[in-house]
Write an enzyme that holds these catalytic residues in place. Structure first.
Site, PDB file in Angstrom:
ATOM      1  N   ASP A   1       1.309  -6.890  -3.489  1.00 51.50           N
ATOM      2  CA  ASP A   1       0.460  -5.794  -2.987  1.00 51.50           C
ATOM      3  C   ASP A   1       0.817  -5.463  -1.535  1.00 51.50           C
ATOM      4  OD1 ASP A   1      -1.328  -4.336  -4.460  1.00 51.50           O
ATOM      5  OD2 ASP A   1      -2.989  -5.760  -4.273  1.00 51.50           O
TER       6      ASP A   1
ATOM      7  N   GLN B   1      -7.588  -8.030  -7.263  1.00 57.93           N
ATOM      8  CA  GLN B   1      -8.124  -6.676  -7.202  1.00 57.93           C
ATOM      9  C   GLN B   1      -9.281  -6.601  -6.207  1.00 57.93           C
ATOM     10  OE1 GLN B   1      -6.826  -3.929  -8.915  1.00 57.93           O
ATOM     11  NE2 GLN B   1      -8.227  -2.784  -7.610  1.00 57.93           N
TER      12      GLN B   1
ATOM     13  N   LYS C   1      -2.621  -1.637 -14.708  1.00 58.19           N
ATOM     14  CA  LYS C   1      -1.548  -2.439 -14.101  1.00 58.19           C
ATOM     15  C   LYS C   1      -0.938  -3.381 -15.134  1.00 58.19           C
ATOM     16  CE  LYS C   1      -3.536  -1.999  -9.507  1.00 58.19           C
ATOM     17  NZ  LYS C   1      -4.432  -2.519  -8.475  1.00 58.19           N
TER      18      LYS C   1
END
Ligand code: NAP
Length: 286
Positions: free
Chosen positions: A120, A97, A53
């Site tokens: 997200d 995460q 990422k």
């Protein structure tokens, strides 16, 4: 029929080039889109994901910071870090995460992210925005699937879509996005009694289960479009999806491979969301 592949690597390449171009324009206006990625603990898969990422951000010219913490980090300390990133004007997207260590309440941490930076799309406000058709951030994996359908010029209106899987991060938002485009949507899950009876009706099938061969050729209507979100390992240890790719390719009109399908699109849509967040921040300043 031999299905055409929808190439997630090629589409990602195109979209990331567009993100890079838009980022250059924003930079010229004095704003660099920024993503903060927070990793707690040393889960090997998570380490690979966050590295990918951050690299994707750098390649597209975005600012990115990777914050790594010991697995022993307290929930309070993590919440304090999130709050600090919420207040950091250089950061437009915050990604914590998952999974988090067991002593940390992941939902509480997600809810602590400012929804304006929830790239997200996991915050309850983002879920509510998707449900009601309001502006927000769409979760990256189903958003990537929608981009793949768009890339083949597929008109969902009036079509029957079957989503296999109902998780909060893939199945449910996928179903809502398809519904928003006027598909008639069926959601199947582990308690569905006759999966094949549903999938055989479908013009579009999205498999998001996490089990090999959940979808085989006999379960697919000729000409259907099949998107495979699953990530599994086959007997040789190679990455594979939920769909029997070889068999279903003989029946479907379009299919996404694994690897090289939905996977790369997930990171790409994270960049798209971060860029969008930066654009919103800029227009709020004007
Ligand atoms: P999840 O939270 O485990 O959800 C799996 C879903 O599949 C559940 O809703 C479950 O039903 C359903 N299910 C299980 N067995 C089934 C069966 N035999 N028939 C029909 N439905 C069944 O997983 P997830 O997070 O949504 O992820 C799904 C897959 O996508 C995984 O392989 C994951 O690694 C992959 N994934 C890939 C990406 C990417 O970037 N490519 C991103 C995210 C996830 P119940 O709700 O009834 O338990």
């Amino acid at each position: 029929m031999t299905a055409q592949r929808i190439d997630g690597n090629a589409l990602s390449h195109q979209l990331r080039a567009q993100v890079a171009a838009d980022t250059a324009v924003l930079k010229a206006q004095g704003l660099t889109p920024g993503l903060a990625v927070v990793l707690v603990g040393d889960n090997p898969a998570s380490q690979v994901y966050v590295r990918n990422k951050v690299k994707a951000c750098q390649d597209a010219g975005l600012h990115s910071v990777l914050e790594k913490y010991e697995a022993t980090m307290s929930e309070a300390d993590l919440l304090a870090r999130v709050e600090s990133l919420n207040n950091d004007p250089q950061i437009h997207g915050i990604l914590v995460q998952l999974p988090l260590p067991a002593h940390i309440d992941a939902q509480k941490v997600i809810e602590a992210i400012n929804p304006a930076k929830d790239v997200d799309g996991f915050h309850i406000a983002s879920a509510g925005a998707l449900m009601t058709g309001m502006p927000g951030f769409w979760p990256c994996t189903p958003y990537g699937c929608m981009k793949m359908l768009e890339s083949i010029g597929y008109n969902l209106s009036g079509k029957h879509a079957v989503v296999i899987g109902r998780s909060n991060i893939v199945g449910k938002p996928m179903a809502l996005m398809l519904l928003q485009q006027n598909a008639t949507v069926t959601i199947c899950h582990s308690a569905t009694t006759d999966l094949k009876a549903h999938t055989l009706q479908a013009d579009v099938i999205v498999a998001a289960v996490g089990k090999r061969n959940v979808l085989t050729a006999d379960m697919v209507k000729p000409g259907a479009v099949v998107l495979d979100v699953g990530m599994n390992r086959n007997d040789e240890g190679k990455l594979c999806g939920d769909v029997d790719f070889e068999g279903v390719s003989q029946v479907a009109s379009f299919i996404t491979p694994v690897p090289g399908g939905v996977g790369p699109m997930t990171i790409t849509m994270l960049l798209v969301n971060t860029l969008e967040s930066a654009k919103r921040a800029l227009s709020a300043q004007l």
